[in-house]
Design a protein around this motif. Structure first.
Motif, PDB file in Angstrom:
ATOM      1  N   VAL A 121       4.215 -62.835   9.305  1.00 46.98           N
ATOM      2  CA  VAL A 121       4.905 -63.307  10.505  1.00 46.98           C
ATOM      3  C   VAL A 121       4.188 -62.818  11.757  1.00 46.98           C
ATOM      4  CG1 VAL A 121       7.079 -63.299  11.781  1.00 46.98           C
ATOM      5  CG2 VAL A 121       7.106 -63.435   9.290  1.00 46.98           C
ATOM      6  N   ALA A 122       3.727 -61.578  11.751  1.00 48.88           N
ATOM      7  CA  ALA A 122       3.016 -61.033  12.915  1.00 48.88           C
ATOM      8  C   ALA A 122       1.708 -61.762  13.171  1.00 48.88           C
ATOM      9  CB  ALA A 122       2.757 -59.538  12.714  1.00 48.88           C
ATOM     10  N   LEU A 123       1.012 -62.151  12.121  1.00 46.20           N
ATOM     11  CA  LEU A 123      -0.298 -62.792  12.261  1.00 46.20           C
ATOM     12  C   LEU A 123      -0.194 -64.264  12.621  1.00 46.20           C
ATOM     13  CD1 LEU A 123      -2.091 -61.178   9.204  1.00 46.20           C
ATOM     14  CD2 LEU A 123      -2.631 -60.775  11.611  1.00 46.20           C
ATOM     15  N   SER A 124       1.008 -64.805  12.703  1.00 44.51           N
ATOM     16  CA  SER A 124       1.169 -66.236  12.963  1.00 44.51           C
ATOM     17  C   SER A 124       1.061 -66.583  14.435  1.00 44.51           C
ATOM     18  CB  SER A 124       2.536 -66.715  12.448  1.00 44.51           C
ATOM     19  OG  SER A 124       2.630 -66.516  11.062  1.00 44.51           O
ATOM     20  N   THR A 138      -1.669 -66.500  26.848  1.00 41.22           N
ATOM     21  CA  THR A 138      -1.257 -65.105  26.956  1.00 41.22           C
ATOM     22  C   THR A 138      -0.757 -64.617  25.605  1.00 41.22           C
ATOM     23  OG1 THR A 138      -0.571 -65.446  29.252  1.00 41.22           O
ATOM     24  CG2 THR A 138       0.266 -63.483  28.144  1.00 41.22           C
ATOM     25  N   PHE A 139      -1.125 -63.393  25.271  1.00 40.78           N
ATOM     26  CA  PHE A 139      -0.627 -62.798  24.029  1.00 40.78           C
ATOM     27  C   PHE A 139       0.770 -62.264  24.300  1.00 40.78           C
ATOM     28  CE2 PHE A 139       0.181 -59.662  20.855  1.00 40.78           C
ATOM     29  CZ  PHE A 139      -0.525 -60.068  19.738  1.00 40.78           C
ATOM     30  N   ASP A 140       1.768 -62.949  23.774  1.00 42.67           N
ATOM     31  CA  ASP A 140       3.144 -62.483  23.924  1.00 42.67           C
ATOM     32  C   ASP A 140       3.966 -62.954  22.739  1.00 42.67           C
ATOM     33  OD1 ASP A 140       3.744 -65.177  24.342  1.00 42.67           O
ATOM     34  OD2 ASP A 140       3.888 -64.973  26.523  1.00 42.67           O
ATOM     35  N   ASN A 141       5.271 -62.735  22.802  1.00 49.27           N
ATOM     36  CA  ASN A 141       6.135 -63.075  21.680  1.00 49.27           C
ATOM     37  C   ASN A 141       6.863 -64.402  21.871  1.00 49.27           C
ATOM     38  OD1 ASN A 141       7.714 -62.155  23.752  1.00 49.27           O
ATOM     39  ND2 ASN A 141       9.069 -60.900  22.480  1.00 49.27           N
ATOM     40  N   GLY A 142       6.387 -65.238  22.805  1.00 52.91           N
ATOM     41  CA  GLY A 142       7.025 -66.521  23.054  1.00 52.91           C
ATOM     42  C   GLY A 142       7.022 -67.447  21.855  1.00 52.91           C
ATOM     43  N   PHE A 143       6.037 -67.295  20.994  1.00 52.05           N
ATOM     44  CA  PHE A 143       5.940 -68.113  19.781  1.00 52.05           C
ATOM     45  C   PHE A 143       7.220 -68.010  18.952  1.00 52.05           C
ATOM     46  CE2 PHE A 143       4.804 -67.951  15.203  1.00 52.05           C
ATOM     47  CZ  PHE A 143       4.311 -69.235  15.025  1.00 52.05           C
ATOM     48  N   ASN A 171      13.519 -63.023  14.495  1.00 40.46           N
ATOM     49  CA  ASN A 171      14.510 -62.592  15.483  1.00 40.46           C
ATOM     50  C   ASN A 171      14.099 -61.287  16.154  1.00 40.46           C
ATOM     51  OD1 ASN A 171      16.679 -64.507  15.624  1.00 40.46           O
ATOM     52  ND2 ASN A 171      17.287 -63.923  13.551  1.00 40.46           N
ATOM     53  N   GLU A 172      13.600 -60.354  15.358  1.00 36.11           N
ATOM     54  CA  GLU A 172      13.177 -59.063  15.911  1.00 36.11           C
ATOM     55  C   GLU A 172      12.022 -59.231  16.884  1.00 36.11           C
ATOM     56  OE1 GLU A 172      10.977 -54.956  14.419  1.00 36.11           O
ATOM     57  OE2 GLU A 172      12.050 -56.188  12.953  1.00 36.11           O
ATOM     58  N   SER A 177       9.005 -57.132  22.008  1.00 33.52           N
ATOM     59  CA  SER A 177       7.569 -57.408  22.088  1.00 33.52           C
ATOM     60  C   SER A 177       6.731 -56.227  21.630  1.00 33.52           C
ATOM     61  CB  SER A 177       7.182 -57.805  23.516  1.00 33.52           C
ATOM     62  OG  SER A 177       7.515 -56.776  24.433  1.00 33.52           O
ATOM     63  N   SER A 178       7.219 -55.004  21.828  1.00 32.23           N
ATOM     64  CA  SER A 178       6.442 -53.834  21.411  1.00 32.23           C
ATOM     65  C   SER A 178       6.363 -53.746  19.893  1.00 32.23           C
ATOM     66  CB  SER A 178       7.054 -52.552  21.987  1.00 32.23           C
ATOM     67  OG  SER A 178       8.382 -52.356  21.509  1.00 32.23           O
ATOM     68  N   SER A 179       7.451 -54.100  19.212  1.00 31.41           N
ATOM     69  CA  SER A 179       7.436 -54.119  17.751  1.00 31.41           C
ATOM     70  C   SER A 179       6.444 -55.158  17.244  1.00 31.41           C
ATOM     71  CB  SER A 179       8.838 -54.422  17.218  1.00 31.41           C
ATOM     72  OG  SER A 179       8.832 -54.538  15.806  1.00 31.41           O
TER      73      SER A 179
END
Length: 212
Positions: A121-124, A138-143, A171-172, A177-179
């Motif tokens: 999931v992180a690598l997606s 931008t590298f963020d968690n918007g995906f 969900n996490e 974003s830090s996780s």
């Protein structure tokens, strides 16, 4: 799942021998690029210390630096890789995930490489295609917010949030974003350690597009 296609090594078609490489695999079609950046870096390194730094190490360092350049995490890159003298399209065809794969099959594929569901999931995120249309550069968690809103572009991405075992991870990451950044860096280290060629194994290429 384009990010996981970083498993590939550079496609091989050199003046000394022609090899059918991973770059021609079906799941790599129209997705891998940026070889000139690696070739230019290799040429500069060879001009200073020839025969010391492999193309595989340059590629691994470039992946880390690309993450940092777009606001993503950094990580320690394990070096001393060697370059392969062969390539296998058949292995790429069988081992690389496809955009139509189911969640269970994706977990199985990555499990065969000692990567778990959290790594997957992180690598997606952070792909070549604009899978996050809000902040594509931008590298963020918007995906992950997009997945929750059912706006995943590829089936193999949306399947990460579809009532299955990875919903909680999505969900996490969407709220922490830090996780996500920490797990992404850890997963990149693990992925970079998948069966590396080291020391006396294989060679250090003079140019990345050809075996010596």
């Amino acid at each position: 799942m384009e990010k996981m296609k970083s498993w590939i090594r550079i496609s091989f078609a050199g003046r000394y021998s022609v090899i059918t490489g991973e770059g021609t695999a079906g799941n790599n079609a129209n997705s891998i690029r940026g070889f000139k950046v690696i070739d230019d870096a290799k040429a500069q390194v060879e001009s200073i210390c020839p025969g010391i730094v492999s193309c595989a190490d340059i590629l691994a360092v470039a992946a880390r630096d690309a993450s940092v350049a777009v606001g993503g995490p950094s990580w320690t890159v394990n070096l001393e890789r060697r370059d392969s003298t062969t390539a296998s399209r058949s292995l790429a065809d069988s081992d690389l995930p496809a955009f139509t794969d189911s969640l269970d099959w994706l977990i199985c594929l990555l499990g065969n490489k000692d990567l778990n569901a959290r790594d997957m999931v992180a690598l997606s995120d952070g792909n070549y295609a604009p899978l996050d249309l809000v902040t594509p550069n931008t590298f963020d968690n918007g995906f992950y917010s997009n997945l929750i809103a059912r706006r995943g572009l590829l089936q193999s991405d949306q399947v990460l949030f579809s009532g299955g075992s990875t919903d909680s991870i999505v969900n996490e990451y969407s709220t922490d974003s830090s996780s996500f950044s920490s797990d992404f860096a850890s997963a990149m280290v693990k992925m970079g350690n998948i069966d590396p060629l080291t020391r006396s194994q294989r060679e250090i290429r003079r140019v990345c597009t050809a075996v010596n």
